[in-house]
Motif scaffolding. Structure first.
Motif: not given
Length: 162
Positions: A21-28, A34-37, A103-108, A133-137
């Protein structure tokens, strides 16, 4: 911020038919924000957060993944790897190794050709920044493990409460 890394993650997940699931949010810039967003509440969001950190161990880089409510236990990693020296990578080193800002490094780490060490207590469903910073998976940990192939170990400890 690295749109290229984000696109590599999407391609890897889609080629392996992995649901996410992809989520776009305010930069964190912190795990708490990130947890709040991500809308799950801070406590639950931190437990689900997969915090990806880069370390320099002797002369090579590695990636450590821990639940966001914990921190990497440097002593455990040093012992696990039988290392002489270990230090957290500088922001410049992180950018050089991953093409991502802290802060934006993915676990890959596999996308960066570095070994990935994952704490055994990582949640069964994980949330993480995807190179931006504005995109979570959000995805299942088991699916993430299939494509990343991390070394599962005990590398986390509780955060000191301030």
């Amino acid at each position: 911020m690295s749109r290229a890394v984000f696109e590599k993650i999407k391609k890897l997940l889609e080629e392996n038919k992995i649901q996410y699931h992809l989520l776009t949010h305010e930069p964190v810039y912190t795990s708490e924000l990130a947890a709040q967003m991500r809308g799950k509440g801070v406590a639950e969001g931190l437990r689900r957060g997969a915090k990806a950190m880069i370390f320099k161990v002797d002369e090579k880089y590695i990636q450590c993944i821990v639940p966001a409510h914990k921190i990497v236990d440097i002593k455990k990693v040093k012992e696990l790897l039988n290392a002489k020296k270990i230090k957290m990578a500088t922001p410049e080193e992180v950018l050089q190794v991953t093409d991502c800002e802290i802060g934006s490094v993915p676990p890959f780490g596999n996308l960066f050709n570095i070994e990935v060490y994952c704490d055994k207590e990582l949640s069964e469903e994980i949330d993480f920044n995807a190179g931006l910073h504005d995109t979570s998976i959000t995805m299942k940990r088991s699916e993430w493990e299939k494509v990343v192939k991390p070394i599962i170990c005990d590398i986390a400890k509780e955060r000191a409460v301030s």
